[in-house]
Design an enzyme around this catalytic site. Structure first.
Site, short mmCIF file in Angstrom:
data_model
loop_
_atom_site.label_atom_id
_atom_site.label_comp_id
_atom_site.label_asym_id
_atom_site.label_seq_id
_atom_site.Cartn_x
_atom_site.Cartn_y
_atom_site.Cartn_z
N GLY A 1 0.83 -1.21 0.00
CA GLY A 1 0.00 0.00 0.00
C GLY A 1 0.86 1.25 0.00
N MET A 2 0.34 2.33 -0.57
CA MET A 2 1.12 3.58 -0.61
C MET A 2 1.38 4.07 0.81
SD MET A 2 0.54 6.98 -2.90
CE MET A 2 -1.18 7.19 -2.53
N THR B 1 -9.88 1.42 -2.25
CA THR B 1 -9.61 2.84 -2.50
C THR B 1 -10.00 3.30 -3.92
OG1 THR B 1 -7.34 2.24 -3.09
CG2 THR B 1 -7.72 3.00 -0.83
N THR C 1 -11.07 9.17 5.51
CA THR C 1 -10.95 10.04 4.34
C THR C 1 -11.79 11.31 4.45
OG1 THR C 1 -11.50 10.15 1.98
CG2 THR C 1 -12.77 8.61 3.29
N TYR D 1 -17.78 4.90 -1.84
CA TYR D 1 -16.50 4.89 -1.11
C TYR D 1 -16.64 5.68 0.20
CZ TYR D 1 -11.67 6.24 0.03
OH TYR D 1 -10.49 6.49 0.68
N1 LIG Z 1 -5.17 7.50 -1.70
C1 LIG Z 1 -5.80 8.60 -1.27
O1 LIG Z 1 -5.79 9.65 -1.93
C2 LIG Z 1 -6.53 8.60 0.04
C3 LIG Z 1 -7.25 9.74 0.41
C4 LIG Z 1 -7.92 9.75 1.63
C5 LIG Z 1 -7.86 8.64 2.47
N2 LIG Z 1 -7.17 7.53 2.08
C6 LIG Z 1 -7.16 6.39 2.99
O2 LIG Z 1 -5.81 6.13 3.33
C7 LIG Z 1 -5.63 4.73 3.55
C8 LIG Z 1 -4.46 4.24 2.70
O3 LIG Z 1 -4.74 4.48 1.33
P1 LIG Z 1 -3.66 4.17 0.20
O4 LIG Z 1 -3.85 5.19 -0.86
O5 LIG Z 1 -2.33 3.94 0.80
O6 LIG Z 1 -4.22 2.81 -0.36
P2 LIG Z 1 -3.59 1.86 -1.48
O7 LIG Z 1 -2.25 2.33 -1.89
O8 LIG Z 1 -4.65 1.68 -2.52
O9 LIG Z 1 -3.36 0.50 -0.68
C9 LIG Z 1 -4.45 -0.25 -0.29
C10 LIG Z 1 -3.93 -1.49 0.39
O10 LIG Z 1 -5.05 -2.33 0.65
C11 LIG Z 1 -4.77 -3.62 0.12
N3 LIG Z 1 -6.01 -4.26 -0.32
C12 LIG Z 1 -6.96 -3.73 -1.13
N4 LIG Z 1 -7.93 -4.66 -1.32
C13 LIG Z 1 -7.56 -5.76 -0.64
C14 LIG Z 1 -8.14 -7.04 -0.44
N5 LIG Z 1 -9.32 -7.37 -0.99
N6 LIG Z 1 -7.50 -7.92 0.35
C15 LIG Z 1 -6.33 -7.60 0.91
N7 LIG Z 1 -5.72 -6.42 0.77
C16 LIG Z 1 -6.35 -5.50 0.01
C17 LIG Z 1 -3.86 -3.36 -1.05
O11 LIG Z 1 -3.19 -4.55 -1.39
P3 LIG Z 1 -2.68 -4.79 -2.92
O12 LIG Z 1 -1.51 -3.86 -3.12
O13 LIG Z 1 -2.29 -6.21 -2.93
O14 LIG Z 1 -3.82 -4.46 -3.81
C18 LIG Z 1 -2.95 -2.28 -0.48
O15 LIG Z 1 -1.96 -2.85 0.33
C19 LIG Z 1 -6.97 4.08 3.22
O16 LIG Z 1 -7.70 3.91 4.41
C20 LIG Z 1 -7.68 5.11 2.36
O17 LIG Z 1 -9.08 5.00 2.46
C21 LIG Z 1 -6.50 7.49 0.89
#
Ligand SMILES: NC(=O)c1ccc[n+]([C@@H]2O[C@H](COP(=O)([O-])OP(=O)(O)OC[C@H]3O[C@@H](n4cnc5c(N)ncnc54)[C@H](OP(=O)(O)O)[C@@H]3O)[C@@H](O)[C@H]2O)c1
Length: 306
Positions: A24-25, A76, A115, A139
Site C-alpha cells: 500500500g502507498m 480505494t 478520508t 466509497y
Molecule cells: N489515496 C488517497 O488519496 C486517500 C485519500 C484519503 C484517504 N485515504 C485512505 O488512506 C488509507 C491508505 O490508502 P492508500 O492510498 O495507501 O491505499 P492503497 O495504496 O490503494 O493501498 C491499499 C492497500 O489495501 C490492500 N487491499 C486492497 N484490497 C484488498 C483485499 N481485498 N484484500 C487484501 N488487501 C487488500 C492493497 O493490497 P494490494 O496492493 O495487494 O492491492 C494495499 O496494500 C486508506 O484507508 C484510504 O481510504 C486514501
C-alpha cells in the site's frame, strides 16, 4: 497515572503490525516511519492472510501478537466502488469493525485511516473533526461506516486519522499519473473546482507515529496544511519537474466520473496539533521533497528547482 497510560501499559508488548505494509502507498510509508522511530514492525500483504475472514484475521493476529495495528488496507478505487459496493464495504466497514472487536479482546491499539470523502463538500471553513458528515459516494459511505463501527465497538485507545488526496513513493498516484501524461502531451486539462488538502504519505506516516508516541487516541484530521485544487496541485508538480506541458483548468462537469466527489473538503489539523504539539508542513514543501527525492525519472536537466 491517567486512564490512557493504564491502557497503554496493559497492551501486548509485540511489534507494530501494518496492514497493507507490503504494497500500500501509505502502508509502505508507515513501515519506513516506524523503522525511523525505532518501533519494531511487521508488514502484512495479501498472501499473509485473507483479511475479510474474521477467523483468519484472528488467527493471524494471534501469531503476530501485535501491540499496535495500523490499518492501511482499504478499497480505494472511488469510481469502481460505485459498481462494487459490497466488496468496498467488506474492506472499508467490516474489516475495521472486526479489527475493533479483536482490539478489544486481544488488547492491541488500533490506528485506522479514513478520508475527507466522508464530507459532502459544501463546507467553507476547514472541516474540524466533529463537523457533520455526509458522504456523496459509495466509497465515502463505506469509509464512514468503518469509522462508526470502530467508535461503536469503542476498543481502548482507538485512533482514526482522516486524511486526503495522498501522493507518495511506492505506488501510482495522482502526481505520477499527471507527470506520465505530460511525457506524451503538450497540454493537460485538470479539474479546478474541487478543493482539498493534498498530503504526502511520508508526512502522514510520520504524524501517525507521533500520535502513537504521544499516546493519543480518538479522531484526528492528519493532512499537510494548505489547500489546492487538482489543477493547482498538477501545475505545481509540472513546474517543479520542468516538463514542457501546459496545465489548463476545467470544471468538474468537463471530466465526468462515476462517483461524485466533495467540491470542498479541506481538513483542519487543529485536533492533531493539540494532541501532539506538531503542525504539519505545507503540501507544496512535501510535494517538492517527494518529486526531488523519489521521482528522479521525471526531472529534466533544465528543471526549474525554484
Ligand atoms: N489515496 C488517497 O488519496 C486517500 C485519500 C484519503 C484517504 N485515504 C485512505 O488512506 C488509507 C491508505 O490508502 P492508500 O492510498 O495507501 O491505499 P492503497 O495504496 O490503494 O493501498 C491499499 C492497500 O489495501 C490492500 N487491499 C486492497 N484490497 C484488498 C483485499 N481485498 N484484500 C487484501 N488487501 C487488500 C492493497 O493490497 P494490494 O496492493 O495487494 O492491492 C494495499 O496494500 C486508506 O484507508 C484510504 O481510504 C486514501
Amino acid at each position: 497515572m491517567t486512564q490512557e497510560q493504564t491502557t497503554a501499559a496493559a497492551r501486548p508488548s509485540g511489534p507494530c503490525l501494518v496492514l497493507g505494509g507490503k504494497t500500500g502507498m501509505l502502508g509502505q510509508a508507515l513501515m519506513d516511519a516506524l523503522a525511523k522511530a525505532g518501533h519494531p514492525a511487521v508488514a502484512q500483504g495479501r498472501d499473509d492472510v485473507a483479511l475479510t475472514s474474521r477467523e483468519a484475521l484472528a488467527a493471524y493476529l494471534e501469531t503476530v501478537n501485535p501491540g499496535v495495528v495500523f490499518n492501511a488496507v482499504a478499497y480505494t478505487q472511488v469510481d469502481k466502488a460505485e459498481d462494487e459496493p459490497d466488496e468496498a464495504a467488506r474492506l472499508n466497514k467490516t474489516l475495521p469493525e472486526n479489527l475493533a472487536h479483536l482490539s478489544a479482546s486481544m488488547g492491541f491499539k488500533l490506528i485506522h485511516f479514513s478520508t475527507d470523502f466522508v464530507f459532502d463538500g459544501k463546507g467553507q471553513e476547514p472541516y474540524e473533526v466533529d463537523a457533520p458528515t455526509g458522504p456523496v459516494s459509495v466509497y465515502g459511505r463505506t469509509k464512514l461506516a468503518g469509522e462508526k463501527a470502530i467508535r461503536s465497538v469503542n476498543p481502548p485507545g482507538w485512533t482514526i486519522c482522516r486524511t486526503a488526496w495522498l501522493f507518495g513513493p511506492g505506488r501510482k498516484n495522482f502526481i505520477t499519473t499527471i507527470l506520465n501524461l505530460c511525457r506524451s502531451r503538450d497540454t493537460l486539462n485538470v479539474v479546478d473546482d474541487q478543493i482539498g488538502s493534498p498530503t504526502c504519505t511520508v508526512d502522514l506516516a510520520l504524524h501517525a507515529v507521533q500520535l502513537l508516541d504521544a499516546d493519543a487516541s480518538g479522531l484526528f484530521h492528519v493532512v499537510n496544511v494548505g489547500e489546492a485544487s487538482w489543477c493547482e496541485l498538477a501545475t505545481e508538480a509540472v513546474r517543479l519537474t520542468g516538463l514542457p506541458c501546459k496545465v489548463s483548468p476545467i470544471p468538474t462537469s468537463g471530466y465526468p466520473t462515476k462517483a461524485a466527489r466533495p467540491a470542498w473538503s479541506v481538513l483542519s489539523t487543529a485536533a492533531f496539533t493539540a494532541a501532539t504539539g506538531v503542525t504539519p508542513r505545507p503540501w507544496a514543501k512535501a510535494l517538492r521533497d517527494y518529486i526531488f527525492k523519489d521521482l528522479q525519472d521525471f526531472l529534466e536537466p533544465q528543471a526549474n528547482r525554484g
